[in-house]
Scaffold this motif. Structure first.
Motif, PDB file in Angstrom:
ATOM      1  N   UNK A 164       7.142   6.979  23.546  1.00 50.74           N
ATOM      2  CA  UNK A 164       6.841   7.669  24.810  1.00 50.74           C
ATOM      3  C   UNK A 164       7.788   7.187  25.920  1.00 50.74           C
ATOM      4  N   UNK A 165       8.066   5.871  25.960  1.00 49.88           N
ATOM      5  CA  UNK A 165       9.009   5.356  26.964  1.00 49.88           C
ATOM      6  C   UNK A 165      10.371   6.023  26.757  1.00 49.88           C
ATOM      7  N   UNK A 166      10.809   6.119  25.484  1.00 53.93           N
ATOM      8  CA  UNK A 166      12.151   6.622  25.187  1.00 53.93           C
ATOM      9  C   UNK A 166      12.264   8.121  25.389  1.00 53.93           C
ATOM     10  N   UNK A 167      11.258   8.866  24.951  1.00 46.89           N
ATOM     11  CA  UNK A 167      11.377  10.331  24.916  1.00 46.89           C
ATOM     12  C   UNK A 167      10.468  11.050  25.894  1.00 46.89           C
ATOM     13  N   UNK A 168       9.621  10.310  26.586  1.00 46.98           N
ATOM     14  CA  UNK A 168       8.708  10.952  27.509  1.00 46.98           C
ATOM     15  C   UNK A 168       7.546  11.590  26.790  1.00 46.98           C
ATOM     16  N   UNK A 169       6.598  12.092  27.591  1.00 49.51           N
ATOM     17  CA  UNK A 169       5.402  12.704  27.001  1.00 49.51           C
ATOM     18  C   UNK A 169       4.765  13.529  28.109  1.00 49.51           C
ATOM     19  N   UNK A 170       4.470  14.791  27.829  1.00 50.79           N
ATOM     20  CA  UNK A 170       3.860  15.681  28.827  1.00 50.79           C
ATOM     21  C   UNK A 170       4.671  15.628  30.132  1.00 50.79           C
ATOM     22  N   UNK A 171       4.098  15.169  31.247  1.00 49.85           N
ATOM     23  CA  UNK A 171       4.834  15.173  32.517  1.00 49.85           C
ATOM     24  C   UNK A 171       5.673  13.915  32.725  1.00 49.85           C
ATOM     25  N   UNK A 172       5.550  12.944  31.845  1.00 49.26           N
ATOM     26  CA  UNK A 172       6.398  11.747  31.961  1.00 49.26           C
ATOM     27  C   UNK A 172       7.750  12.042  31.348  1.00 49.26           C
ATOM     28  N   UNK A 173       8.823  11.713  32.129  1.00 51.74           N
ATOM     29  CA  UNK A 173      10.170  12.012  31.640  1.00 51.74           C
ATOM     30  C   UNK A 173      10.712  10.852  30.806  1.00 51.74           C
ATOM     31  N   UNK A 174      11.691  11.134  29.920  1.00 54.03           N
ATOM     32  CA  UNK A 174      12.236  10.069  29.075  1.00 54.03           C
ATOM     33  C   UNK A 174      12.946   8.981  29.880  1.00 54.03           C
ATOM     34  N   UNK A 179      16.528   2.581  30.675  1.00 55.85           N
ATOM     35  CA  UNK A 179      16.128   1.240  30.248  1.00 55.85           C
ATOM     36  C   UNK A 179      16.789   0.941  28.902  1.00 55.85           C
ATOM     37  N   UNK A 180      17.518  -0.166  28.766  1.00 50.38           N
ATOM     38  CA  UNK A 180      18.129  -0.515  27.469  1.00 50.38           C
ATOM     39  C   UNK A 180      17.072  -0.667  26.383  1.00 50.38           C
ATOM     40  N   UNK A 181      17.479  -0.460  25.136  1.00 48.72           N
ATOM     41  CA  UNK A 181      16.519  -0.343  24.040  1.00 48.72           C
ATOM     42  C   UNK A 181      15.686  -1.621  23.862  1.00 48.72           C
ATOM     43  N   UNK A 182      16.309  -2.805  24.010  1.00 48.52           N
ATOM     44  CA  UNK A 182      15.550  -4.050  23.844  1.00 48.52           C
ATOM     45  C   UNK A 182      14.465  -4.164  24.913  1.00 48.52           C
ATOM     46  N   UNK A 183      14.805  -3.715  26.130  1.00 50.13           N
ATOM     47  CA  UNK A 183      13.823  -3.784  27.205  1.00 50.13           C
ATOM     48  C   UNK A 183      12.673  -2.812  26.964  1.00 50.13           C
ATOM     49  N   UNK A 184      12.975  -1.677  26.332  1.00 48.64           N
ATOM     50  CA  UNK A 184      11.893  -0.728  26.022  1.00 48.64           C
ATOM     51  C   UNK A 184      10.907  -1.339  25.035  1.00 48.64           C
ATOM     52  N   UNK A 185      11.423  -2.077  24.051  1.00 47.73           N
ATOM     53  CA  UNK A 185      10.516  -2.762  23.108  1.00 47.73           C
ATOM     54  C   UNK A 185       9.723  -3.841  23.837  1.00 47.73           C
TER      55      UNK A 185
END
Lengths: 219, 218
Positions: A164-174, A179-185
């Motif tokens: 969801x952080x990477x690709x978004x969901x409903x009204x939340x945008x990707x 955010x770099x990938x390690x920080x997303x994890x």
């Protein structure tokens, strides 16, 4: 005193007054670009990040990627790391092997969560951040973010939050570009921490820490 | 018998002894004072294509600088955010009567021409400044950019001249903070006085800013 001499005096006094007055202009606000008496090589024939280039119709010196190409080093072939999915294509419930779960990761997650997520999702994850609330100008978010404490989200695997952080969901945008990938994890792990802190029972606390809690000395 | 020197030559000592030094000092003063970036650059406050308020977003709402300028810790340039970053929130809220103010951003997001923001802080092209190393050393945003969180429209707060850079490179300690405080706009002189970078356990090495030419001019 001759007329000529008094003229000279007037000119001299006027010149001094002008200088004194314009000396007071230091730091004044101006909408006009700075005037540099000597430009030297201040502006050279190369383009810095995000500079404009009138040669292109959209004036961007930085060109968008050509469709269908991947920049060197950005292939992102690792599905677990970059997509949060295992070999079977399902969302994973573990961190990628390249990321270890330790205190540093959770600290990083907490700080990055505070920057990128807390404005809407709230520091404690209940979904009533400052952007979600009506302000003096804006309405507040038209669709409020859900609370992570919601049983539906409590049951989700770790990879879901990364996805969801990477690709978004409903009204939340990707947020993959932001955010770099390690920080997303790290943020996904911190979201899990917020959830666990909600459902944790006394039995979940290690005995050593429980002693601190009972004595009132917990930090 | 006629005099060798005409009468006007009596004024030569006055011209050489008084007028020439006065003119010389005036010229030196004029260049020193009016050619300085403290005079030419400080206070530059261009009108932007969208009246974006840092006072509202970074001040009242308390958004971290890095929410939008997200490259600042990894890259030399603190990138201006793409329209998509604005739309993270603005796609899902309404400004009512003020909605038309962000029309250029919405158009850019929909695939139109990019918003042409006007650059405020312009270093000469021969100075290679890197944001990420300054942040890693613990120099805060407000040390160079001023109280952005109090600016409705951003203006240049510091001269960004070479002597100004060197003042800090020669004695960086007063401008260093704990690295988790870099975006704290309210960090003040009393905080700085109470902080000693030499005893900060999170710092693994001493800050050693370059003072040689090629440190900044490559």
């Amino acid at each position: 005193m001759t007329a000529q001499r008094s003229n000279t005096l007037v000119v001299a006094v006027g010149l001094l007054a002008t200088l004194a007055l314009s000396a007071g202009c230091r730091g004044n606000k101006s909408k006009d670009p700075p005037i540099h008496p000597n430009w030297n090589m201040d502006d050279q024939q190369y383009f810095q990040a995000q500079e404009d280039n009138d040669w292109f119709p959209d004036h961007r010196a930085q060109r968008p990627l050509v469709a269908g190409t991947v920049a060197r080093g950005l292939l992102k072939a690792d599905d677990h790391l970059y997509r949060g999915r295992g070999a079977d294509g399902r969302l994973v419930d573990t961190l990628p092997p390249s990321i270890t779960l330790d205190e540093a990761l959770l600290d990083r997650g907490e700080r990055r969560y505070a920057i990128y997520c807390a404005p809407c999702h709230e520091q404690n994850g209940r979904g009533n951040g400052i952007i979600a609330q009506p302000g003096s100008v804006a309405t507040g978010l038209l669709v409020k973010p859900p609370s992570y404490m919601d049983p539906r989200l409590q049951a989700m695997p770790l990879g879901y939050f990364f996805d969801v952080i990477s690709n978004g969901k409903a009204t939340m945008r990707p947020y993959a570009a932001q955010i770099p990938v390690e920080d997303r994890w790290a943020i996904a792990a911190w979201v899990r921490v917020l959830q666990v802190s909600e459902r944790a029972a006394k039995a979940d606390i290690p005995p050593a820490e429980l002693g601190k809690l009972n004595s009132g000395g917990a930090q | 018998m006629a005099q060798i020197f005409p009468r006007w030559t009596n004024k030569i000592p006055l011209a050489v002894g008084v007028t020439a030094p006065v003119v010389l000092v005036s010229v030196v003063f004029a260049i020193w004072y009016w050619f300085s970036p403290k005079f030419t650059d400080v206070g530059y406050q261009p009108e932007q294509p969208v009246p974006f308020s840092h006072k509202l977003h970074a001040g009242s709402l308390g958004l971290d600088c890095r929410y939008c300028h997200n490259t600042v810790e990894q890259a030399a340039a603190a990138a201006l955010p793409p329209a998509g970053t604005c739309m993270n929130c603005h796609a899902n809220l309404n400004l009512g009567d003020h909605e038309n103010r962000i029309k250029p951003i919405k158009d850019a997001f929909a695939g139109g021409p990019p918003v042409e923001w006007i650059r405020v802080h312009m270093l000469p092209d021969y100075a290679y400044f890197n944001h990420s190393v300054h942040l890693a050393a613990g120099v805060g945003c407000s040390s160079c950019h001023g109280r952005i969180d109090q600016m409705e429209t951003v203006f240049q707060d510091q001269p960004l001249s070479m002597s100004w850079c060197l003042d800090c490179h020669r004695d960086p300690e007063p401008n260093l903070r704990p690295r988790d405080q870099i975006t704290n706009m309210a960090w003040g002189p009393e905080d700085a006085a109470a902080y000693d970078p030499n005893t900060d356990p999170t710092r693994t090495r001493a800050v050693a800013p370059p003072e040689h030419c090629s440190g900044c001019h490559r």
